[in-house]
Scaffold this motif. Structure first.
Motif, PDB file in Angstrom:
ATOM      1  N   CYS A   1       2.993   5.017  -2.997  1.00  0.00           N
ATOM      2  CA  CYS A   1       2.572   4.712  -1.631  1.00  0.00           C
ATOM      3  C   CYS A   1       2.216   6.001  -0.892  1.00  0.00           C
ATOM      4  O   CYS A   1       2.746   7.067  -1.195  1.00  0.00           O
ATOM      5  CB  CYS A   1       3.708   3.978  -0.912  1.00  0.00           C
TER       6      CYS A   1
ATOM      7  N   GLU B   1       9.565   1.824   1.115  1.00  0.00           N
ATOM      8  CA  GLU B   1      10.415   1.564   2.279  1.00  0.00           C
ATOM      9  C   GLU B   1      11.054   2.848   2.798  1.00  0.00           C
ATOM     10  O   GLU B   1      11.098   3.097   4.010  1.00  0.00           O
ATOM     11  CB  GLU B   1      11.494   0.544   1.906  1.00  0.00           C
TER      12      GLU B   1
ATOM     13  N   ILE C   1       8.360   5.012   4.525  1.00  0.00           N
ATOM     14  CA  ILE C   1       7.993   4.487   5.848  1.00  0.00           C
ATOM     15  C   ILE C   1       9.052   4.850   6.883  1.00  0.00           C
ATOM     16  O   ILE C   1       8.740   5.275   8.002  1.00  0.00           O
ATOM     17  CB  ILE C   1       7.788   2.956   5.767  1.00  0.00           C
TER      18      ILE C   1
ATOM     19  N   VAL D   1      -0.640   2.501   6.054  1.00  0.00           N
ATOM     20  CA  VAL D   1       0.062   2.422   4.770  1.00  0.00           C
ATOM     21  C   VAL D   1      -0.906   1.949   3.700  1.00  0.00           C
ATOM     22  O   VAL D   1      -1.662   0.985   3.907  1.00  0.00           O
ATOM     23  CB  VAL D   1       1.258   1.447   4.841  1.00  0.00           C
TER      24      VAL D   1
ATOM     25  N   GLU E   1       2.645  -1.728  -2.551  1.00  0.00           N
ATOM     26  CA  GLU E   1       3.199  -2.763  -1.672  1.00  0.00           C
ATOM     27  C   GLU E   1       2.115  -3.503  -0.898  1.00  0.00           C
ATOM     28  O   GLU E   1       2.287  -4.653  -0.518  1.00  0.00           O
ATOM     29  CB  GLU E   1       4.189  -2.126  -0.680  1.00  0.00           C
ATOM     30  N   THR E   2       0.987  -2.836  -0.641  1.00  0.00           N
ATOM     31  CA  THR E   2      -0.109  -3.455   0.124  1.00  0.00           C
ATOM     32  C   THR E   2      -1.248  -3.899  -0.792  1.00  0.00           C
ATOM     33  O   THR E   2      -2.365  -4.139  -0.315  1.00  0.00           O
ATOM     34  CB  THR E   2      -0.650  -2.469   1.168  1.00  0.00           C
TER      35      THR E   2
ATOM     36  N   TYR F   1       6.213  -3.216   8.521  1.00  0.00           N
ATOM     37  CA  TYR F   1       6.460  -1.814   8.203  1.00  0.00           C
ATOM     38  C   TYR F   1       6.510  -0.949   9.470  1.00  0.00           C
ATOM     39  O   TYR F   1       7.327  -0.031   9.576  1.00  0.00           O
ATOM     40  CB  TYR F   1       5.383  -1.281   7.256  1.00  0.00           C
TER      41      TYR F   1
END
Length: 253
Positions: A45, A187, A190, A215, A219-220, A231
């Motif tokens: 990420c 996570e 972020i 982001v 995850e996206t 987020y």
């Protein structure tokens, strides 16, 4: 002319006797007066976070945004002059569209940085134009290359980073980044972005600010998302908690 720079700062194409280009240094100072922008690269990420200073309560919440989506999987954050940033965002989108039209594939981030940095560098070579008062941070993710993070300076030079920062609290942000470990999960990354922005915000000089975030990662589903609600709320909560903890520590000391 004296060697202190008198008369040598009128053109971006002229060197001073000690080898400096003052117009580029002035552009860097314009960036240093901007709200802080950071980029964090994790295991799967990339997070771009912005301290957007609220200049007027009459503005709408999304006015004067410093985050842009260039391609489906490429995000961009800017520190410096907003008008210059909007212009460079358009140039980056044009380059990405041209590449997609020619090769039927998303442009690799490094190639996009080469094209945009070349364009920015060209504005440091001629007396009829001025350098962009802008630092650009690009973040992307794809299955083959994984997470990537690049920063372009006003001079047109660019480098790849694990973490980077620009703006008025650049040095404080770097100090906080030194405490982080690489290959963090989404996570954790972020939350760290929220903590850094809230910690470095100077309430005495800039009372009001808005935390914004981009982001892109696994995850996206490889799509760059600006201010995704879940987020963003997570980052803001982590930032609030970190800021309150720091304030209480300062009161005890």
């Amino acid at each position: 002319m004296s060697s202190n720079g008198t008369g040598y700062d009128l053109s971006a194409s002229q060197f001073s006797p000690d080898g400096r280009v003052f117009q580029i240094e002035y552009a860097t100072k314009a960036v240093a007066k901007s709200g802080t922008v950071i980029g964090l690269r994790g295991k799967d990420c990339v997070v771009l976070a912005v301290e957007k200073i609220i200049c007027s309560k009459l503005y709408e919440d999304d006015a004067g945004g410093r985050l842009f989506t260039i391609e489906r999987n490429i995000g961009m954050a800017i520190a410096g002059l907003l008008a210059d940033g909007n212009f460079i965002a358009d140039i980056a989108r044009q380059e990405a569209a041209n590449y997609r039209q020619q090769y039927e594939h998303t442009i690799p981030l490094e190639q996009l940085c080469e094209r945009v940095s070349g364009y920015m560098h060209a504005y440091t070579l001629y007396s009829a134009v001025r350098p962009f008062g802008l630092t650009v941070i690009f973040g992307s993710w794809d299955e083959m290359q994984g997470p990537q993070l690049y920063k372009i300076e006003p001079s047109g030079s660019f480098y790849g980073y694990f973490c980077c920062a620009s703006g008025k609290a650049k040095q404080q942000a770097k100090t906080e980044m030194d405490k982080l470990r690489f290959n963090m999960k989404a996570e954790e990354l972020i939350k760290s972005a929220g903590e850094i922005i809230y910690k470095i915000h100077d309430e005495l000089k800039d009372k009001d600010f808005r935390f914004e975030m981009g982001v892109v990662g696994k995850e996206t589903n490889g799509q760059h998302c600006i201010n995704p609600s879940v987020y963003t709320e997570m980052a803001r909560n982590a930032g609030d908690a970190a800021s309150k903890e720091e304030d209480s520590d300062n009161e005890i000391n």
